[in-house]
Design an enzyme around this catalytic site. Structure first.
Site, PDB file in Angstrom:
ATOM      1  N   ASN A 149       0.341   2.560  24.598  1.00  0.00           N
ATOM      2  CA  ASN A 149       1.104   3.816  24.597  1.00  0.00           C
ATOM      3  C   ASN A 149       0.470   4.916  25.440  1.00  0.00           C
ATOM      4  OD1 ASN A 149      -1.030   4.037  22.847  1.00  0.00           O
ATOM      5  ND2 ASN A 149       0.111   5.224  21.346  1.00  0.00           N
ATOM      6  N   GLU A 246      -9.378   2.362  16.069  1.00  0.00           N
ATOM      7  CA  GLU A 246      -8.362   3.433  16.067  1.00  0.00           C
ATOM      8  C   GLU A 246      -7.027   2.730  15.853  1.00  0.00           C
ATOM      9  OE1 GLU A 246     -10.845   6.811  16.790  1.00  0.00           O
ATOM     10  OE2 GLU A 246      -8.743   6.660  16.287  1.00  0.00           O
ATOM     11  N   CYS A 280       0.465   6.818  17.591  1.00  0.00           N
ATOM     12  CA  CYS A 280      -0.123   6.330  16.325  1.00  0.00           C
ATOM     13  C   CYS A 280      -0.180   7.423  15.273  1.00  0.00           C
ATOM     14  CB  CYS A 280      -1.511   5.800  16.579  1.00  0.00           C
ATOM     15  SG  CYS A 280      -2.520   7.024  17.392  1.00  0.00           S
ATOM     16  N   GLU A 458     -13.308   8.958  17.628  1.00  0.00           N
ATOM     17  CA  GLU A 458     -13.402   9.198  19.070  1.00  0.00           C
ATOM     18  C   GLU A 458     -13.395  10.706  19.277  1.00  0.00           C
ATOM     19  OE1 GLU A 458     -10.241   6.855  20.893  1.00  0.00           O
ATOM     20  OE2 GLU A 458     -11.677   5.216  21.145  1.00  0.00           O
TER      21      GLU A 458
HETATM   22  O1  TXE Z   1      -1.355  -2.996  19.584  1.00  0.00           O
HETATM   23  P1  TXE Z   1      -1.900  -4.499  19.485  1.00  0.00           P
HETATM   24  P2  TXE Z   1      -0.297  -2.483  20.640  1.00  0.00           P
HETATM   25  C1  TXE Z   1      -1.656   1.561  17.463  1.00  0.00           C
HETATM   26  C2  TXE Z   1      -0.265   1.931  17.062  1.00  0.00           C
HETATM   27  C3  TXE Z   1       0.418   0.595  17.023  1.00  0.00           C
HETATM   28  C4  TXE Z   1      -0.298  -0.215  18.066  1.00  0.00           C
HETATM   29  C5  TXE Z   1       0.551  -0.407  19.300  1.00  0.00           C
HETATM   30  O2  TXE Z   1      -0.270   2.591  15.841  1.00  0.00           O
HETATM   31  O3  TXE Z   1       0.201   0.024  15.750  1.00  0.00           O
HETATM   32  O4  TXE Z   1      -1.484   0.497  18.416  1.00  0.00           O
HETATM   33  O5  TXE Z   1      -0.248  -0.902  20.360  1.00  0.00           O
HETATM   34  C6  TXE Z   1      -5.429  -6.724  22.138  1.00  0.00           C
HETATM   35  N1  TXE Z   1      -8.611  -9.757  19.482  1.00  0.00           N
HETATM   36  N2  TXE Z   1      -2.306   2.677  18.088  1.00  0.00           N
HETATM   37  O6  TXE Z   1       1.009  -3.106  20.315  1.00  0.00           O
HETATM   38  O7  TXE Z   1      -0.851  -5.519  19.564  1.00  0.00           O
HETATM   39  C7  TXE Z   1      -4.155  -6.633  22.936  1.00  0.00           C
HETATM   40  O8  TXE Z   1      -4.218  -7.462  24.075  1.00  0.00           O
HETATM   41  C8  TXE Z   1      -8.865  -8.837  20.426  1.00  0.00           C
HETATM   42  C9  TXE Z   1      -3.324   3.384  17.332  1.00  0.00           C
HETATM   43  O9  TXE Z   1      -0.857  -2.676  22.027  1.00  0.00           O
HETATM   44  O10 TXE Z   1      -2.768  -4.480  18.302  1.00  0.00           O
HETATM   45  C10 TXE Z   1      -4.143  -5.137  23.300  1.00  0.00           C
HETATM   46  O11 TXE Z   1      -4.965  -4.903  24.426  1.00  0.00           O
HETATM   47  N3  TXE Z   1      -7.923  -8.110  21.053  1.00  0.00           N
HETATM   48  C11 TXE Z   1      -4.089   4.361  18.156  1.00  0.00           C
HETATM   49  C12 TXE Z   1      -4.784  -4.478  22.094  1.00  0.00           C
HETATM   50  O12 TXE Z   1      -5.462  -5.520  21.401  1.00  0.00           O
HETATM   51  C13 TXE Z   1      -6.635  -8.338  20.712  1.00  0.00           C
HETATM   52  C14 TXE Z   1      -3.327   5.095  19.200  1.00  0.00           C
HETATM   53  C15 TXE Z   1      -3.807  -3.807  21.147  1.00  0.00           C
HETATM   54  O13 TXE Z   1      -2.819  -4.725  20.816  1.00  0.00           O
HETATM   55  C16 TXE Z   1      -6.268  -9.290  19.733  1.00  0.00           C
HETATM   56  C17 TXE Z   1      -2.413   4.214  19.899  1.00  0.00           C
HETATM   57  C18 TXE Z   1      -7.328 -10.014  19.110  1.00  0.00           C
HETATM   58  N4  TXE Z   1      -7.098 -10.924  18.164  1.00  0.00           N
HETATM   59  C19 TXE Z   1      -1.883   3.081  19.322  1.00  0.00           C
HETATM   60  N5  TXE Z   1      -4.903  -9.273  19.615  1.00  0.00           N
HETATM   61  C20 TXE Z   1      -4.934   5.377  17.379  1.00  0.00           C
HETATM   62  N6  TXE Z   1      -5.148   5.254  16.076  1.00  0.00           N
HETATM   63  O14 TXE Z   1      -5.426   6.300  18.016  1.00  0.00           O
HETATM   64  C21 TXE Z   1      -4.446  -8.354  20.488  1.00  0.00           C
HETATM   65  N7  TXE Z   1      -5.478  -7.795  21.146  1.00  0.00           N
END
Ligand code: TXE
Length: 484
Positions: A149, A246, A280, A458
């Site tokens: 995002n 995060e 998020c 962060e």
């Molecule tokens: O997350 P994903 P997304 C959160 C937001 C939402 C999510 C959306 O709330 O829930 O992020 O982002 C990698 N081992 N936040 O869909 O699917 C994957 O390749 C290691 C919170 O991208 O979890 C990607 O690069 N890595 C935030 C990353 O993880 C793995 C602010 C995230 O993927 C993996 C913004 C694994 N097993 C969004 N599986 C905050 N709190 O500040 C996937 N990835």
């Protein structure tokens, strides 16, 4: 267009022979084919980061800060160019990307470049012959893993404190938005950062796992879904790495009867529709006091209907496309669930189709009223432009309901009563709180979640220390007293 990895200060073609497409969510068109990093590529990146760490950690904090500040100047100079790239890769509106994404990233790098020269250890005399010192030493090679995002902002926020403290980083952006972080890597190099200090590998969860499991990585900083965060923590535990997580949220925004209602509506719309709701910290459970409930809904509906959806590259567009057709389908499923729950649709509820958005993933800004706390669309994070409005009658009730969630990322209160504002905020279980505001995230302010919204922080002063480890040194000036 082909996009590669970035290792040891230069573009690096993967050896995997595998690539993936990144598309423009506004029209579904392929923008680039991107290398999927192989295990060999990841090893090369880690080796490069180890070499970079040796050079970088031997520099003084002032020297590191000087290079980081040059990168800040280059980021700001190229703000609009990078913003346009972020827009075509993420679908967010240009008016947002121009003013927030790169600026908020550069601000944090600037903050730590200025803070790190003041980072000190301690010394304490113990008796006339002994004293101890504690030194803060960098951790070594760290890993950053980003969500889709805020791609370049997340990379800036994770690399800023990490690199300022003398560490090196291997960063993997989300496979949904791989493009802008390469620009950051190029800028770091142009600013004089030694090769290997900041490397970029591309790919999906498989590359993420290679990084979180790698034995020579000291710390992982992850941004993403809570469910993924748990997998990251499990994998990192195999080699006892530190983790910063995060994660997701389903945050409460509470509006009391004495609030400035137009200001509260502004807050609620920002907290649900900015970046198409893909934020998020969004305040997606809006609790409105029963005395102003109908008035709030009326005002919120009128203003939501005026939100301009369209081509995100058009500077007048206020809401762009969701990141993917998968995300669009997920949001539409939750909208259907909200309807089935008996919630009352006030505005929106459909895909947005117009000539300029026909092949994109657009959803109308949507507000449901009369929601129930135990409905799925009120419990789960949707990550789309869907506001759930619930009414309440008294303070204790709304605090209990607001806290009744596994998440704990953000929370907000709108009221003119300063005593009530702080009394309520003090009882809300959330790491990022706003009073009569929403979404502000200055570099000086730590951000991160309670409960299943995360671990660690962060930004803010403490985060710099979290990228160091303390070494204690005991010094004796007389002979040691030994019984042997
Ligand atoms: O997350 P994903 P997304 C959160 C937001 C939402 C999510 C959306 O709330 O829930 O992020 O982002 C990698 N081992 N936040 O869909 O699917 C994957 O390749 C290691 C919170 O991208 O979890 C990607 O690069 N890595 C935030 C990353 O993880 C793995 C602010 C995230 O993927 C993996 C913004 C694994 N097993 C969004 N599986 C905050 N709190 O500040 C996937 N990835």
């Amino acid at each position: 267009m082909k996009e590669h990895l970035y290792i040891h200060g230069a573009c690096y073609e993967s050896s995997s022979g595998e690539s993936f497409e990144t598309i423009n969510p506004a029209n579904g068109k392929v923008i680039a084919h991107v290398d999927q990093a192989s295990e060999h590529d990841v090893e090369k990146a880690i080796q490069s980061a180890e070499k970079g760490f040796k050079v970088w950690s031997s520099m003084t904090a002032v020297e590191r800060g000087r290079i980081l500040l040059k990168a800040v100047a280059l980021l700001r100079e190229r703000n609009n160019e990078i913003a346009a790239l972020e827009v075509i890769d993420s679908g967010k509106p240009l008016q947002e990307a121009n003013s927030v994404d790169i600026h908020s990233g550069a601000d944090v790098i600037e903050y730590y470049a200025g803070l790190v020269p003041a980072l000190q250890g301690t010394q304490q005399d113990l008796d006339s012959n002994t004293f101890y010192m504690s030194k803060r030493e960098p951790l070594g090679v760290c890993v950053g893993i980003g969500a889709w995002n805020y791609p370049i902002q997340i990379a800036c926020w994770k690399s800023a404190a990490c690199l300022a403290a003398g560490n090196s980083m291997v960063f993997k952006p989300s496979e949904e938005t791989p493009l802008s972080v390469i620009k950051l890597a190029e800028i770091y190099t142009e600013a004089g950062m030694p090769p290997g200090v900041f490397n970029v590998v591309q790919g999906d969860f498989r590359v993420g796992q290679l990084l979180t499991r790698h034995p020579r990585v000291a710390k992982v900083s992850f941004t993403g879904e809570s469910s993924t965060g748990k997998k990251v923590m499990t994998d990192a535990s195999g080699t006892l790495k530190e983790v910063t997580l995060e994660l997701g949220g389903k945050s409460p925004l509470i509006i009391f009867e004495d609030a400035d209602i137009d200001n509260a509506v502004s807050g609620a719309l920002l907290a649900n529709f900015y970046t198409q709701g893909e934020v998020c910290t969004n305040g997606t459970r809006v609790y409105v006091h029963s005395k102003i409930y109908d008035q709030f809904l009326k005002k919120a509906a009128i203003r939501s209907k005026k939100i301009k959806l369209g081509d995100p590259m058009n500077i007048d567009t206020q809401m762009g496309a969701l990141i993917s057709s998968k995300q669009l389908d997920k949001v539409m499923i939750y909208i259907d669930k909200a309807r089935e729950s008996g919630a009352r649709l006030i505005v929106g509820g459909s895909r947005h189709n117009s000539k300029e958005t026909e092949n994109g993933f657009f959803v109308e800004p949507t507000i449901f009223a009369d929601c129930k706390d135990d409905s799925e669309h009120v419990i789960d994070e949707i990550f789309g432009p869907v506001m759930s409005v619930l009414s309440f009658d008294n303070e204790d009730e709304v605090i209990r309901r607001a806290n009744n969630t596994k998440f704990g990322l953000a929370a907000g209160v709108f009221t003119k009563n300063i005593n009530r504002a702080h009394r309520v905020i003090n009882q809300l279980e959330a790491g990022i709180c706003w009073i009569n505001s929403w979404g502000d995230s200055p570099a000086e302010m730590p951000v991160g979640g309670y409960k299943e919204s995360g671990i660690g922080r962060e930004n803010g002063p403490e985060t710099l220390k979290s990228y160091t480890q303390i070494k204690s040194v005991f010094v004796r000036l007389d002979n040691i007293d030994s019984p042997y």
